[in-house]
Design a protein around this motif. Structure first.
Motif, mmCIF file in Angstrom:
data_model
loop_
_atom_site.group_PDB
_atom_site.id
_atom_site.type_symbol
_atom_site.label_atom_id
_atom_site.label_comp_id
_atom_site.label_asym_id
_atom_site.label_seq_id
_atom_site.Cartn_x
_atom_site.Cartn_y
_atom_site.Cartn_z
ATOM 1 N N ALA A 58 76.680 -0.467 30.277
ATOM 2 C CA ALA A 58 77.487 -1.496 30.924
ATOM 3 C C ALA A 58 76.989 -1.777 32.340
ATOM 4 O O ALA A 58 76.411 -0.916 33.007
ATOM 5 C CB ALA A 58 78.953 -1.068 30.961
ATOM 6 N N SER A 59 77.211 -3.009 32.801
ATOM 7 C CA SER A 59 77.103 -3.371 34.207
ATOM 8 C C SER A 59 78.363 -4.162 34.569
ATOM 9 O O SER A 59 79.044 -4.700 33.686
ATOM 10 C CB SER A 59 75.836 -4.185 34.486
ATOM 11 O OG SER A 59 75.762 -5.312 33.642
ATOM 12 N N PHE A 60 78.677 -4.231 35.861
ATOM 13 C CA PHE A 60 79.968 -4.773 36.286
ATOM 14 C C PHE A 60 79.760 -5.862 37.325
ATOM 15 O O PHE A 60 79.015 -5.679 38.294
ATOM 16 C CB PHE A 60 80.837 -3.654 36.855
ATOM 17 C CG PHE A 60 82.218 -4.088 37.264
ATOM 18 C CD1 PHE A 60 83.169 -4.431 36.311
ATOM 19 C CD2 PHE A 60 82.577 -4.148 38.606
ATOM 20 C CE1 PHE A 60 84.452 -4.829 36.685
ATOM 21 C CE2 PHE A 60 83.852 -4.530 38.994
ATOM 22 C CZ PHE A 60 84.790 -4.871 38.030
ATOM 23 N N VAL A 66 78.479 2.865 36.305
ATOM 24 C CA VAL A 66 78.199 1.486 35.909
ATOM 25 C C VAL A 66 77.593 0.736 37.096
ATOM 26 O O VAL A 66 78.225 0.648 38.159
ATOM 27 C CB VAL A 66 79.488 0.774 35.451
ATOM 28 C CG1 VAL A 66 79.198 -0.667 35.075
ATOM 29 C CG2 VAL A 66 80.120 1.532 34.290
ATOM 30 N N PRO A 67 76.374 0.182 36.984
ATOM 31 C CA PRO A 67 75.810 -0.608 38.085
ATOM 32 C C PRO A 67 76.689 -1.808 38.414
ATOM 33 O O PRO A 67 77.185 -2.485 37.519
ATOM 34 C CB PRO A 67 74.441 -1.045 37.540
ATOM 35 C CG PRO A 67 74.123 -0.071 36.455
ATOM 36 C CD PRO A 67 75.434 0.306 35.845
ATOM 37 N N VAL A 68 76.867 -2.058 39.710
ATOM 38 C CA VAL A 68 77.704 -3.165 40.182
ATOM 39 C C VAL A 68 76.805 -4.247 40.763
ATOM 40 O O VAL A 68 75.908 -3.967 41.565
ATOM 41 C CB VAL A 68 78.715 -2.682 41.233
ATOM 42 C CG1 VAL A 68 79.561 -3.850 41.752
ATOM 43 C CG2 VAL A 68 79.624 -1.603 40.634
ATOM 44 N N GLY A 115 87.034 -7.478 37.235
ATOM 45 C CA GLY A 115 85.740 -8.119 37.079
ATOM 46 C C GLY A 115 85.317 -8.146 35.628
ATOM 47 O O GLY A 115 86.099 -7.824 34.720
ATOM 48 N N GLN A 116 84.078 -8.536 35.404
ATOM 49 C CA GLN A 116 83.526 -8.673 34.059
ATOM 50 C C GLN A 116 82.557 -7.540 33.769
ATOM 51 O O GLN A 116 81.636 -7.278 34.537
ATOM 52 C CB GLN A 116 82.789 -10.005 33.932
ATOM 53 C CG GLN A 116 82.264 -10.312 32.550
ATOM 54 C CD GLN A 116 83.344 -10.871 31.639
ATOM 55 O OE1 GLN A 116 83.936 -11.910 31.917
ATOM 56 N NE2 GLN A 116 83.619 -10.192 30.555
ATOM 57 N N ILE A 117 82.782 -6.839 32.654
ATOM 58 C CA ILE A 117 81.857 -5.812 32.199
ATOM 59 C C ILE A 117 80.899 -6.453 31.204
ATOM 60 O O ILE A 117 81.325 -7.074 30.229
ATOM 61 C CB ILE A 117 82.583 -4.643 31.518
ATOM 62 C CG1 ILE A 117 83.693 -4.086 32.411
ATOM 63 C CG2 ILE A 117 81.605 -3.529 31.160
ATOM 64 C CD1 ILE A 117 84.570 -3.069 31.714
ATOM 65 N N ILE A 118 79.596 -6.316 31.463
ATOM 66 C CA ILE A 118 78.566 -6.808 30.560
ATOM 67 C C ILE A 118 77.909 -5.599 29.888
ATOM 68 O O ILE A 118 77.519 -4.646 30.554
ATOM 69 C CB ILE A 118 77.496 -7.614 31.317
ATOM 70 C CG1 ILE A 118 78.133 -8.782 32.077
ATOM 71 C CG2 ILE A 118 76.416 -8.116 30.365
ATOM 72 C CD1 ILE A 118 78.790 -9.799 31.200
#
Length: 237
Positions: free
Chosen positions: A124-126, A70-72, A92-95
């Motif tokens: 997802a991104s984080f 997942v890209p941060v 954190g928030q996962i988008i």
């Protein structure tokens, strides 16, 4: 969105439409809180655990498998970036992006999606930072902006009056330092000269304590063998 499954005992077009909408929305993922399982700084990517379980048919719940690669997100623009260590357990928030991001993530270029999935867990991104109440930021300060450790032991703070305060175990500066205003210190000063040594231009005033150079105390230093007569000079005046 309706609150239940299709009512077979009382069928209707509206009920069928509601059931179809419900089924479609269950496959649309937007954002959820997450917790870091592991972090790869070379990505930077993370394996992230979704913190809201999925509800199964029959009403039971089960955790989703961890999301991998997942890209941060870090604050970054214009050739600058703010980085910080991401550790297991960080929240954190996962988008969930609306289209497949695999092609962009691998190449950094625009192009058609490599897969036609929509709002999928795979995309997802984080964003680190959002937290649950048990992990809320302690001693939150409301009078300025700060970069700090969570326990507040080390920090850089600018308050709303423009006053800058720093604290920590020590400070290392690896570049020349220029002071355009008064420089004041309290606990003393020590150092070693570089290739050019130490130079003071302008007036130099010392009061309280003693002033020495190479082991010679200048406060009461005299010279002997002064001609004529071979006596000593008087002390500094």
């Amino acid at each position: 969105m309706s609150s239940g499954a299709y009512n077979w005992d009382n069928p209707s077009a509206e009920g069928a439409a509601d059931a179809a909408i419900d089924a479609a929305l269950l496959r649309v993922h937007t954002a959820l809180p997450g917790r870091v399982v592991s972090f790869d700084p070379d990505g930077p990517t993370a394996t992230v655990q979704v913190m809201v379980d999925q509800v199964l048919t029959g009403g039971s719940a089960a955790p989703l498998p961890p999301l991998v690669d997942v890209p941060v997100q870090f604050p970054r623009a214009g050739g600058f970036v703010i980085t910080f260590p991401v550790k297991p357990g960080d929240e954190g928030q996962i988008i969930f992006n609306e289209r497949c991001i695999d092609g962009w993530h691998q190449s950094g270029q625009s192009g058609p999606p490599m897969d036609y999935r929509l709002h999928d867990y795979s995309d997802a991104s984080f964003i680190p930072g959002i937290s649950s109440r048990p992990n809320a930021i302690p001693n939150f300060e409301m009078d300025g902006v700060s970069i700090r450790t969570l326990d507040g032991a080390a920090f850089i703070k600018i308050n709303d009056a423009g006053h800058i305060t720093m604290d920590g175990t020590d400070l290392t500066v690896k570049c020349p330092v220029f002071f355009e205003k008064l420089f004041t210190y309290m606990a003393g000063m020590s150092g070693t000269g570089g290739g050019a040594g130490t130079k003071v231009s302008g007036s130099f005033e010392q009061s309280g304590g003693t002033l020495s150079s190479n082991g010679v105390v200048l406060d009461n230093h005299v010279h002997s063998g002064v001609q004529p007569g071979g006596g000593n000079t008087g002390g500094p005046a």
